[in-house]
Design a protein around this motif. Structure first.
Motif, PDB file in Angstrom:
ATOM      1  N   LEU A 139      13.272   6.005  -6.947  1.00 22.12           N
ATOM      2  CA  LEU A 139      13.294   7.031  -7.986  1.00 22.12           C
ATOM      3  C   LEU A 139      12.465   8.231  -7.521  1.00 22.12           C
ATOM      4  N   SER A 140      13.015   9.422  -7.657  1.00 16.59           N
ATOM      5  CA  SER A 140      12.291  10.609  -7.196  1.00 16.59           C
ATOM      6  C   SER A 140      11.113  10.917  -8.110  1.00 16.59           C
ATOM      7  N   ALA A 141      10.104  11.529  -7.520  1.00 14.44           N
ATOM      8  CA  ALA A 141       8.888  11.853  -8.271  1.00 14.44           C
ATOM      9  C   ALA A 141       9.156  12.895  -9.352  1.00 14.44           C
ATOM     10  N   ALA A 147       0.798  -1.229   0.000  1.00 17.66           N
ATOM     11  CA  ALA A 147       0.000   0.000   0.000  1.00 17.66           C
ATOM     12  C   ALA A 147       0.828   1.274   0.000  1.00 17.66           C
ATOM     13  N   VAL A 148       2.167   1.177   0.046  1.00 22.64           N
ATOM     14  CA  VAL A 148       2.982   2.394  -0.014  1.00 22.64           C
ATOM     15  C   VAL A 148       2.934   2.951  -1.437  1.00 22.64           C
ATOM     16  N   GLY A 149       2.520   4.197  -1.552  1.00 24.52           N
ATOM     17  CA  GLY A 149       2.482   4.846  -2.851  1.00 24.52           C
ATOM     18  C   GLY A 149       3.462   6.000  -2.976  1.00 24.52           C
ATOM     19  N   PRO A 169       8.005   4.117  -4.106  1.00 29.43           N
ATOM     20  CA  PRO A 169       8.560   2.948  -3.408  1.00 29.43           C
ATOM     21  C   PRO A 169       9.713   2.369  -4.221  1.00 29.43           C
ATOM     22  N   PRO A 170      10.553   1.515  -3.601  1.00 28.34           N
ATOM     23  CA  PRO A 170      11.734   1.018  -4.310  1.00 28.34           C
ATOM     24  C   PRO A 170      11.426   0.470  -5.702  1.00 28.34           C
ATOM     25  N   TYR A 171      12.188   0.944  -6.682  1.00 29.17           N
ATOM     26  CA  TYR A 171      12.092   0.459  -8.062  1.00 29.17           C
ATOM     27  C   TYR A 171      12.734  -0.921  -8.184  1.00 29.17           C
TER      28      TYR A 171
END
Length: 237
Positions: A177-179, A17-19, A113-115
């Motif tokens: 990865l940054s937004a 559920a981490v977005g 979240p982690p790629y």
């Protein structure tokens, strides 16, 4: 529900559920103030109801530089964080600032979240991290495809390292990865700071993969900082 601290001060980096992941840095000046700030954070959060706005966990790491704190929080969405800022953040920060005046809140970055994640060779099963090496890479402009491609090149280099320079004491590496498409953050977990120091002291093997990592087109800057897990909070059951 009140906040509950986890004994090993470690968040679940692949929690469902981490977005969105928010990562920020504070400067407090001395090791004594680092400790005082962590205790003030613990008190401010454990004495209040958990903000039920999509916050899943909140963790704090102390920098081995004796100055900084790294904050890592997991949210269902970025909007959940914005809602928290409007309703809950100021009261907690005011209490922390009263206990430890003149905290400098340096920067805040937003990540997915982690790629990709890797299990590092040499870690014992069930190992708990005693140190975190935070690797940050910054590019000269937004490009989500370039972020992913650079991480993939790093994984090629890590695969070579597994043969030439095994990461004894390494537990895992988690690439975010940054937004905004400009940054990559690797949260690398180690059994101890000494294990990471010894691995780093060996130097990177001379290889085409590592040359491509450091000379990747558009890579503007990179740095490595080491932290110790200090506090990880989530809602009580």
């Amino acid at each position: 529900m009140n906040a509950v601290a986890h004994p090993d001060a470690r968040p679940d980096l692949h929690r469902p559920a981490v977005g969105a992941v928010l990562v920020s840095t504070w400067r407090v000046g001395t090791p004594e103030r680092q400790h005082a700030a962590v205790e003030a954070i613990r008190k401010a959060w454990e004495s209040r109801e958990w903000p039920d706005l999509g916050l899943l966990s909140y963790s704090v790491y102390t920098g081995t530089d004796g100055d900084t704190l790294l904050h890592y929080s997991q949210w269902t969405t970025e909007q959940a964080y914005e809602d928290y800022v409007l309703t809950y953040r100021d009261g907690r920060n005011a209490e922390i600032d009263a206990a430890v005046p003149d905290v400098e809140r340096v920067e805040l970055h937003r990540y997915a979240p982690p790629y990709r994640s890797a299990v590092l060779d040499g870690s014992a099963e069930g190992s708990v991290p005693g140190a975190i090496a935070v690797v940050e890479a910054e590019f000269d402009g937004p490009d989500a495809g370039r972020q992913r491609a650079w991480v993939d090149v790093v994984f090629t280099a890590l695969d070579e390292d597994a043969v030439r320079r095994p990461a004894f004491g390494g537990i895992g590496a988690h690439f975010h990865l940054s937004a905004d498409g400009r940054r990559v953050l690797n949260l690398a977990e180690w059994e101890s700071g000494r294990a990471h120091e010894e691995w780093s002291a060996q130097g990177e093997p001379a290889s085409g993969a590592w040359e491509r990592v450091h000379g990747y087109p558009g890579l503007a800057a990179s740095r490595v900082r080491r932290y110790t897990p200090a506090l990880s909070l989530s809602a009580g059951v």
